[in-house]
Design an enzyme around this catalytic site. Structure first.
Site, PDB file in Angstrom:
ATOM      1  N   ASN A 265     -10.014  -8.320 -15.238  1.00  0.00           N
ATOM      2  CA  ASN A 265     -10.613  -9.406 -14.462  1.00  0.00           C
ATOM      3  C   ASN A 265     -11.610  -8.808 -13.482  1.00  0.00           C
ATOM      4  OD1 ASN A 265     -11.210 -11.456 -12.576  1.00  0.00           O
ATOM      5  ND2 ASN A 265      -9.224 -12.428 -12.881  1.00  0.00           N
TER       6      ASN A 265
ATOM      7  N   ILE B 270     -11.852  -3.531 -17.909  1.00  0.00           N
ATOM      8  CA  ILE B 270     -11.550  -4.291 -16.703  1.00  0.00           C
ATOM      9  C   ILE B 270     -11.057  -5.673 -17.122  1.00  0.00           C
ATOM     10  CG2 ILE B 270     -12.460  -5.220 -14.553  1.00  0.00           C
ATOM     11  CD1 ILE B 270     -12.285  -2.147 -14.683  1.00  0.00           C
TER      12      ILE B 270
ATOM     13  N   VAL C  47      -7.106   0.203 -10.920  1.00  0.00           N
ATOM     14  CA  VAL C  47      -8.220   0.367  -9.981  1.00  0.00           C
ATOM     15  C   VAL C  47      -7.775   0.312  -8.518  1.00  0.00           C
ATOM     16  CG1 VAL C  47      -9.898  -0.584 -11.599  1.00  0.00           C
ATOM     17  CG2 VAL C  47      -8.778  -2.111  -9.969  1.00  0.00           C
TER      18      VAL C  47
ATOM     19  N   GLU D 204      -6.174   2.469  -6.464  1.00  0.00           N
ATOM     20  CA  GLU D 204      -6.388   3.650  -5.628  1.00  0.00           C
ATOM     21  C   GLU D 204      -7.834   4.131  -5.616  1.00  0.00           C
ATOM     22  OE1 GLU D 204      -2.129   3.957  -5.024  1.00  0.00           O
ATOM     23  OE2 GLU D 204      -3.282   3.348  -6.762  1.00  0.00           O
TER      24      GLU D 204
ATOM     25  N   PHE E 187       0.805  -1.221   0.000  1.00  0.00           N
ATOM     26  CA  PHE E 187       0.000   0.000   0.000  1.00  0.00           C
ATOM     27  C   PHE E 187       0.839   1.272   0.000  1.00  0.00           C
ATOM     28  CE2 PHE E 187      -2.098  -3.361   2.507  1.00  0.00           C
ATOM     29  CZ  PHE E 187      -3.107  -3.676   1.618  1.00  0.00           C
TER      30      PHE E 187
ATOM     31  N   ILE F   6       1.501  -7.063  -5.453  1.00  0.00           N
ATOM     32  CA  ILE F   6       1.391  -6.702  -4.038  1.00  0.00           C
ATOM     33  C   ILE F   6       0.057  -7.144  -3.455  1.00  0.00           C
ATOM     34  CG2 ILE F   6       3.027  -4.791  -4.138  1.00  0.00           C
ATOM     35  CD1 ILE F   6       0.700  -2.866  -4.455  1.00  0.00           C
ATOM     36  N   GLY F   7      -0.536  -8.142  -4.124  1.00  0.00           N
ATOM     37  CA  GLY F   7      -1.817  -8.648  -3.678  1.00  0.00           C
ATOM     38  C   GLY F   7      -2.959  -8.207  -4.561  1.00  0.00           C
TER      39      GLY F   7
END
Length: 775
Positions: free
Chosen positions: A663, A661, A735, A737, A272, A497-498
């Site tokens: 996924n 988008i 997407v 933030e 983050f 980062i996930g």
């Protein structure tokens, strides 16, 4: 089913092979390109515990380091007594500024790729103490437990200097930023005559806002495992958002050739923004490894996660002027934010106002206040989390002053062009976000007056806000290799980062080549792979995704040329535009029955594989002609206990326009996570300092509060259709933030609608509500 591998292990083998796990393949989804909801292909490894993070890689003869932190905010180390620590059996050394290995002294060697202007922190560089919690020593021992115990025995004597950590009391000393950093845009020059318009306006709002400091608390704490081989090569597993950024700093700070250092981060347990800059444990672990000529691991404790960087404390003032019909005549947005004495950390805070709304008279001010604290660092939606919050709460106040619906006011002032730069947007579907979000939420049933809705002892309020964030693209290089057994392998030193990067990039490659997802391997998280920027600002999908897509196009052309050379199969006289890649075949568009399996093309031409690379460089000449952004409309319902002042966010609808988008499943997860954090920012998160000590006091998860499961209720995410080929060749935007931006403002506005009490500082806590305190 074809086996799918994920990140490489310590010696290049598959991660699941390293952990003795059986081969895993994603679900057989068939064609799974852009737009397909696919479960994370790394999900099984994470939920079963076989995914290895920075502190989890097994290493023979590993020793452990524990950091000793300063107990003062500013001063000088007079003496370090390490005798008691060194007397503990199993302790190997105690490093400090007087005995550390040789390092370069010039500050330029410590500048990472996202560093702001100023002097970067250099751990154990000298005797000076710049902030409370600064690392002053590293105890290295055979086990973590021994090192932790010995660290408590290190005695440090200081000469204490006066310190300043109270930002609001030092606002008069605020100064213009002395420099810039990546992603920062200086506030534009004044436009029109905003002060005169404000003084003469029919309706005005003049509001101050305050946001306390926030600290990152990802599940994985910062850690570095430095593995030293017999040749002196260092393989480092680091908690970072950019493996090549960490390698850059390590090699430069210690004067090591880049080829002698490899940094890997195949899995990151959340970051983050905390991993954008290399944190101090990295350089300290390398110090110990070089000193002892052994492999070393340094893991920060949860308390030490509060000793480096944070979202900066920020004060703002917003003045709006409007005519009776609601049209904005002037916007004046000022901000002052905390930074350290050594670096001018900057964020884009005030610029968002003119980007969001059409206005001819605008003035901005953004200044910094130097404090005796560690330099702040980016935290999810840096700058926008504060700046958009202020303008959106001020717009809500203006709607009540005008007697106008808050959504209607925003539509009246909808910006078709950016008011700051007078440029069009590359794409902007914000109006559709308003429409779809309001319809899903039921906004048309909202009563206008505050305190109009109640259920039992709870007041109910509905609020909304706009969100925006930059749609960024950077440079990146990707490789693509197609093998004769049908496997496609793409690679880039990207970071997951996930966010689902493994899955999304694999989907882009599978879609480009017309292959099933289970035949695609995406390798990332290794500094030896092709160049990637740091994973930040929601830029990876438009950057790495576009680079991979372009590499796959090169691969298509190579395969087509090979197919043309195979006699009797119908491709001899074809042009590249005549063929398509679908279902694992190359086929003629006009005659889909004329087709060859891709792996057969290689086999018939006696090739084991084809490998290509592509360097993506953004088309800046084209991109500078427009403003590139993602947008959202956030609607929320809040319930407030009238007696206790406790607040619950019971319903959120977030309508997002963020390009194509890739996924929907993982993208929705990103937005939901952002909404959860927005609730946390609004109601819970703040790090409080004792200014007499110059120290953050609630530096643990018992006292640093954030949203838990019981605080989260219904969250509905809507993706508005959009396709932006200016931002990226595949039409995507990030997407990560946008899910957070605007959430806290919508909650603040809902609280006012429920109670008639305006709260302008975050977090918005029961005591502030009961006091009727705006700031």
């Amino acid at each position: 089913m074809t086996r799918t591998t994920l990140p490489p292990g310590e010696d290049g083998r598959d991660w699941h092979a390293e952990s003795n796990q059986q081969p895993i393949a994603p679900p057989n989804t068939g064609r799974a390109g852009i737009g397909t909801a696919v479960p994370r292909i790394d999900g099984h490894a994470k939920v079963t515990g076989t995914a290895r993070y920075a502190a989890e890689h097994p290493v023979a003869d590993l020793c452990h380091g524990v950091v000793v932190n300063s107990t003062i905010a500013r001063g000088r180390i007079v003496r370090i007594d390490t005798s008691a620590a060194l007397a503990v059996e199993g302790v190997l050394d105690v490093l400090h500024h007087d005995n550390r290995p040789s390092m370069r002294s010039l500050r330029v060697f410590y500048k990472d790729m996202t560093a702001p202007a100023g002097i970067p922190f250099r751990p154990l560089h000298d005797a000076q103490v710049h902030s409370s919690g600064q690392p002053v020593a590293l105890v290295v021992a055979e086990t973590f437990e021994i090192a932790r115990h010995a660290a408590s025995l290190v005695h440090v004597e200081y000469e204490v200097y006066p310190h300043e950590t109270h930002m609001l009391s030092r606002r008069d000393a605020a100064h213009e930023p002395g420099g810039y950093k990546a992603g920062y845009s200086k506030p534009p020059k004044p436009k029109g005559n905003p002060d005169a318009v404000f003084a003469q306006a029919d309706v005005t709002v003049d509001a101050e806002f305050y946001a306390g400091a926030e600290h990152h608390n990802p599940l994985e704490m910062h850690a570095s495992t430095v593995i030293r081989d017999d040749r002196g090569h260092l393989t480092i597993y680091d908690k970072t958002q950019g493996s090549q950024n960490s390698r850059w700093v390590v090699s430069r700070a210690f004067g090591l050739p880049g080829r002698k250092v490899t940094v890997r981060n195949p899995f990151v347990g959340g970051a983050f923004g905390s991993g954008l800059r290399p944190q101090y444990q990295l350089l300290m672990a390398v110090m110990a490894s070089l000193q002892l000529k052994r492999s070393v691991r340094v893991v920060l404790t949860r308390q030490q996660m509060f000793t480096f960087g944070h979202r900066p404390e920020t004060w703002q003032r917003v003045r709006l002027a409007a005519s009776p019909d609601g049209r904005l005549g002037a916007i004046i947005h000022e901000a002052a934010a905390a930074t350290s004495r050594d670096e001018d950390y900057v964020e884009v805070v005030v610029n968002w106002s003119g980007q969001l709304y059409a206005c001819d008279n605008i003035r901005y001010s953004y200044k910094l206040v130097d404090l005796d604290q560690f330099t702040p660092i980016d935290m999810r939606a840096p700058g926008a989390a504060h700046g958009v919050h202020a303008i959106e709460v001020a717009m809500d106040e203006l709607s009540y002053a005008l007697g106008m619906d808050p959504l209607a006011l925003r539509k009246i002032n909808y910006a078709e062009r950016d008011s700051n730069k007078d440029l069009p947007f590359s794409t902007k579907q914000l109006m559709e976000c308003y429409e779809q979000g309001a319809r899903a939420f039921g906004w048309d049933r909202r009563p206008a007056a505050p305190r109009s809705m109640r259920e039992g002892h709870e007041l109910i309020g509905w609020g909304m806000a706009t969100g925006t964030w930059d749609a960024m693209q950077m440079a990146a290089r990707a490789s693509a290799t197609f093998h004769a057994d049908g496997r496609l392998e793409v690679a880039c030193a990207a970071t997951d980062i996930g966010t689902g990067t493994y899955t999304a990039i694999s989907q882009i490659a599978a879609g480009a080549m017309g292959l099933p997802l289970e035949q695609v391997v995406f390798r990332l998280g290794d500094s030896d792979l092709p160049f990637a920027p740091i994973e930040g600002g929601s830029s990876h999908i438009a950057t790495v995704g576009a680079a991979v897509d372009a590499a796959c196009e090169k691969l298509q052309r190579r395969l087509w040329r090979l197919a043309r050379g195979i006699a009797g199969h119908g491709f001899e006289d074809s042009a590249f535009e005549d063929v398509m890649f679908v279902d694992g075949h190359i086929a003629l568009r006009a005659r889909p029955d004329v087709a060859l399996p891709l792996h057969r093309v290689l086999q018939m031409r006696e090739r084991a594989n084809i490998a290509v690379r592509h360097m993506l460089v953004p088309d800046m000449l084209r991109q500078k002609k427009s403003v590139r952004a993602v947008h959202s409309a956030v609607f929320c319902e809040v319930r407030v206990d009238e007696t206790l002042g406790t607040m619950r966010v019971t319903r959120v609808v977030s309508a997002v326009a963020a390009g194509r988008i890739v996924n929907p499943l993982t993208a929705r997860s990103q937005v939901v996570g952002g909404v959860v954090w927005g609730i946390s920012q609004a109601l819970f998160e703040e790090t409080l300092a004792d200014h007499r000590l110059g120290r953050f006091m609630n530096h643990n998860l018992a006292e640093y509060h954030f949203a838990a499961n019981a605080d989260i209720h219904d969250i509905d995410v809507i993706f508005v259709e959009e396709d932006d080929r200016v931002v990226s060749r595949i039409g995507t935007k990030g997407v990560g933030e946008i899910g957070l931006v605007g959430v806290a403002a919508a909650i603040s506005n809902a609280i006012y609608h429920a109670t008639g009490v305006r709260l302008r500082s975050t977090p918005m806590t029961p005591d502030k509500l009961l006091r009727g305190s705006a700031v």
